[in-house]
Scaffold this active site. Structure first.
Site, short mmCIF file in Angstrom:
data_model
loop_
_atom_site.label_atom_id
_atom_site.label_comp_id
_atom_site.label_asym_id
_atom_site.label_seq_id
_atom_site.Cartn_x
_atom_site.Cartn_y
_atom_site.Cartn_z
N CYS A 169 12.88 10.72 7.89
CA CYS A 169 12.86 10.19 9.27
C CYS A 169 14.19 10.40 9.97
CB CYS A 169 12.52 8.72 9.24
SG CYS A 169 13.66 7.76 8.22
N LYS B 171 0.85 -1.22 0.00
CA LYS B 171 0.00 0.00 0.00
C LYS B 171 0.87 1.25 0.00
CE LYS B 171 -2.03 2.85 2.95
NZ LYS B 171 -1.99 4.09 2.17
N GLU C 220 9.56 0.58 10.92
CA GLU C 220 10.55 1.66 10.72
C GLU C 220 9.80 2.95 11.00
OE1 GLU C 220 13.76 1.71 9.91
OE2 GLU C 220 14.04 -0.43 9.53
P1 NAP Z 1 1.70 7.52 8.84
O1 NAP Z 1 0.62 8.51 9.01
O2 NAP Z 1 2.02 6.61 9.96
O3 NAP Z 1 1.32 6.68 7.53
C1 NAP Z 1 2.18 5.70 6.99
C2 NAP Z 1 1.37 4.73 6.15
O4 NAP Z 1 0.48 4.01 7.02
C3 NAP Z 1 0.48 5.42 5.12
O5 NAP Z 1 0.46 4.63 3.96
C4 NAP Z 1 -0.86 5.45 5.83
O6 NAP Z 1 -1.97 5.58 5.00
C5 NAP Z 1 -0.85 4.10 6.52
N1 NAP Z 1 -1.78 3.98 7.63
C6 NAP Z 1 -2.30 4.96 8.41
N2 NAP Z 1 -3.12 4.43 9.35
C7 NAP Z 1 -3.13 3.10 9.15
C8 NAP Z 1 -3.78 2.01 9.79
N3 NAP Z 1 -4.58 2.18 10.83
N4 NAP Z 1 -3.55 0.76 9.33
C9 NAP Z 1 -2.73 0.55 8.29
N5 NAP Z 1 -2.09 1.54 7.64
C10 NAP Z 1 -2.28 2.80 8.06
O7 NAP Z 1 3.06 8.23 8.44
P2 NAP Z 1 3.27 9.40 7.39
O8 NAP Z 1 2.73 10.65 7.93
O9 NAP Z 1 2.84 8.92 6.04
O10 NAP Z 1 4.87 9.44 7.34
C11 NAP Z 1 5.64 10.15 8.25
C12 NAP Z 1 6.18 9.25 9.33
O11 NAP Z 1 6.92 8.17 8.79
C13 NAP Z 1 7.15 10.02 10.23
O12 NAP Z 1 6.93 9.65 11.56
C14 NAP Z 1 8.51 9.51 9.77
O13 NAP Z 1 9.54 9.64 10.71
C15 NAP Z 1 8.19 8.08 9.47
N6 NAP Z 1 9.20 7.48 8.60
C16 NAP Z 1 10.05 6.54 9.13
C17 NAP Z 1 11.05 6.00 8.33
C18 NAP Z 1 12.04 4.99 8.86
O14 NAP Z 1 12.71 4.37 8.05
N7 NAP Z 1 12.19 4.84 10.15
C19 NAP Z 1 11.15 6.40 7.00
C20 NAP Z 1 10.27 7.35 6.51
C21 NAP Z 1 9.29 7.89 7.32
P3 NAP Z 1 -2.40 7.03 4.45
O15 NAP Z 1 -1.75 7.08 3.16
O16 NAP Z 1 -3.87 7.04 4.39
O17 NAP Z 1 -1.89 8.05 5.42
#
Ligand code: NAP
Length: 485
Positions: A286, A176, A251
């Protein structure tokens, strides 16, 4: 390639299709708020068809020789390379990431596939001398169907990476992409349809709460690889556990410290701090070093230089190769970052640069924010404790090393850290003291395939970008062979 109305499809069972309910989600260019395309919003029925297709394809895919899987994975990389210019433009329009740096994401996508293809023959088991009259061996077996869910900040890089290790390990995948920036994954879907057997990779765009949740809870998916925020990661762990026992790797976010020691040249410190904040992605990476901890002896000198460098950053159309920073990714995210700037001001941090929408006609529409620097930040402030994931950098002052370590370790996050010093002993002492999974000494923000990347504390579970990720998409089987000696 048209630069508007880019309409992607779902990839299910080797076909590019619409969602069952025909619903589509608009994609907005964050630089000007224009709609540039749309993607299907997959519902439960679509995800179930994707999982069923992956289940059907899995036995054959798992029993292909590794060499054959290598050829397939390399074919995806070649497909990406062949469409690199088109992908680059789509990615920039859909994310607001600047073209100069987004180029690195496109090459990194291919690099991930090549890296894991190259590791194929490392999917080895062991022989264990556990007894005299048995041969004890282990095999690495795939899980079958893997679910992967990725965030908006580096979409094509994460999408390609999400296929690489699981496919090489013999799994089929349901992926996804992020709702806010799904368009480049549409190109990946077209490439996969051309080069992979049906059902091996399925790409379903849609909302996290709908599409993502169905993936997480699906009982046939025993392995989930998630990249995103801590809040969602925790929700995914809970939801997965309600269905069955699943292996979930996470991650997650970071609030990454950079410790600047007194023996470092202030110019170099400021340059590394600003580089480490990844302003080309509007800070939305991140591993960004969002907390700069500077020894009191050079605090003023480093702060002054950071402010000068940040103020000199060229904001502009992300498609302009001269632009050094674009907008943040979405309206929702823009509002979130603005809220945190408000918290910084309200909590008494000193606003040294930015904090507002930039002036000028170009920035009237779109999710534009000036690169922002707060000084005299205290560990108790919200901007010091919570991930903002935007172009906001906080500068702290420390007197002795123990205080620096205490500030560095004062959050629930533990993703990356940077140590700036010319003294090797100091550097290694600090690297061991910081509670982070990935540490740069005299550097920041670089990723190197082959080295395991992952967070400690609430920043995650597991490692990616190294051989550990490949192994994490396998499960061990132990076999004892009775010998007639
Ligand atoms: P997010 O809101 O957690 O969303 C990530 C993904 O999860 C999106 O595809 C989102 O769908 C989906 N999602 C949301 N709720 C869900 C649920 N209940 N069940 C299953 N999937 C669900 O994160 P974001 O705002 O897109 O990204 C920013 C975050 O990612 C930051 O905290 C950043 O630090 C972290 N990040 C971490 C890494 C690493 O390698 N450690 C790398 C990059 C980013 P939607 O598309 O609908 O939102």
């Amino acid at each position: 390639m048209p630069n508007d109305n880019i309409a992607t499809k779902l990839l299910i069972d080797g076909e590019l299709v619409e969602a069952t309910g025909n619903e589509r989600l608009p994609s907005v260019n964050p630089a000007n708020e224009e709609i540039i395309g749309s993607s299907p919003s997959a519902g439960k029925a679509d995800v179930e068809r994707a999982v069923a297709a992956a289940q059907k394809a899995a036995p054959l895919w798992a029993t292909l020789s590794v060499r054959e899987r290598i050829k397939y994975v390399r074919a995806i990389a070649a497909g990406l390379q062949a469409r690199a210019d088109e992908l680059l433009k789509i990615e920039v329009l859909d994310t607001g990431n600047t073209i100069n740096k987004a180029w690195g994401d496109i090459s990194s996508a291919g690099e991930a596939l090549e890296y894991y293809a190259g590791l194929g023959l490392e999917l080895k088991g062991e022989t264990i001398p556990a007894s005299a009259n048995n041969l004890h061996i282990t095999l690495r077996e795939p899980y079958g169907v893997v679910g992967r869910i990725i965030p908006f900040n580096h979409p094509i890089k994460f999408a390609a990476n999400s296929l690489a290790a699981p496919l090489m390990a013999g799994n089929c995948v349901v992926l996804k992409p992020p709702e806010q920036s799904p368009l480049s994954a549409g190109v990946l879907a077209e490439i996969c349809r051309e080069v992979l057997p049906r059902g091996v990779a399925n790409i379903v765009t849609g909302l996290g709460s709908a599409t993502g949740d169905v993936i997480v809870r699906h009982p046939a998916i025993k392995r989930i690889g998630f990249t995103g925020s801590v809040t969602t990661g925790m929700a995914i762990q809970r939801a997965a556990a309600e269905t069955c026992v699943k292996h979930v790797s996470l991650e997650l976010g970071g609030k990454n410290p950079m410790i600047v020691y007194p023996d470092i040249d202030p110019d170099l410190a400021a340059q590394t701090a600003v580089g480490g904040m990844n302003f080309a992605w509007a800070g939305q990476s991140c591993g960004s070093s969002s907390r700069i901890l500077v020894h009191e002896s050079l605090y003023d000198a480093v702060l002054k230089r950071i402010v000068e460098r940040v103020a000199a950053l060229r904001l502009g159309d992300p498609l302009d190769p001269q632009a050094q920073m674009g907008p943040v990714n979405s309206e929702r995210h823009y509002e979130r970052v603005c809220r945190y700037i408000g918290f910084g001001n309200a909590d008494g941090a000193k606003l040294m640069a930015g904090g507002k929408r930039p002036p000028g006609k170009l920035f009237e529409r779109g999710y534009w924010l000036q690169p922002t620097v707060f000084a005299d930040v205290m560990p108790s402030m919200r901007i010091a404790r919570e991930e903002i994931f935007g172009p906001v950098l906080s500068v702290f002052k420390w007197k002795d090393e123990a205080e620096a370590f205490a500030i560095a370790n004062s959050t629930d996050y533990g993703l990356t850290a940077s140590i700036l010093t010319n003294d090797l002993n100091t550097a290694l002492r600090a690297a061991r003291a910081v509670q982070s999974g990935y540490v740069w000494i005299n550097g920041a923000s670089g990723h190197f395939y082959g080295t395991p990347f992952g967070g400690h504390k609430n920043s995650g579970l597991g490692n990616e970008e190294g051989i550990e990720e490949l192994y994490s998409y396998t499960q061990n089987k132990t076999i004892h062979i009775m010998l007639k000696l």
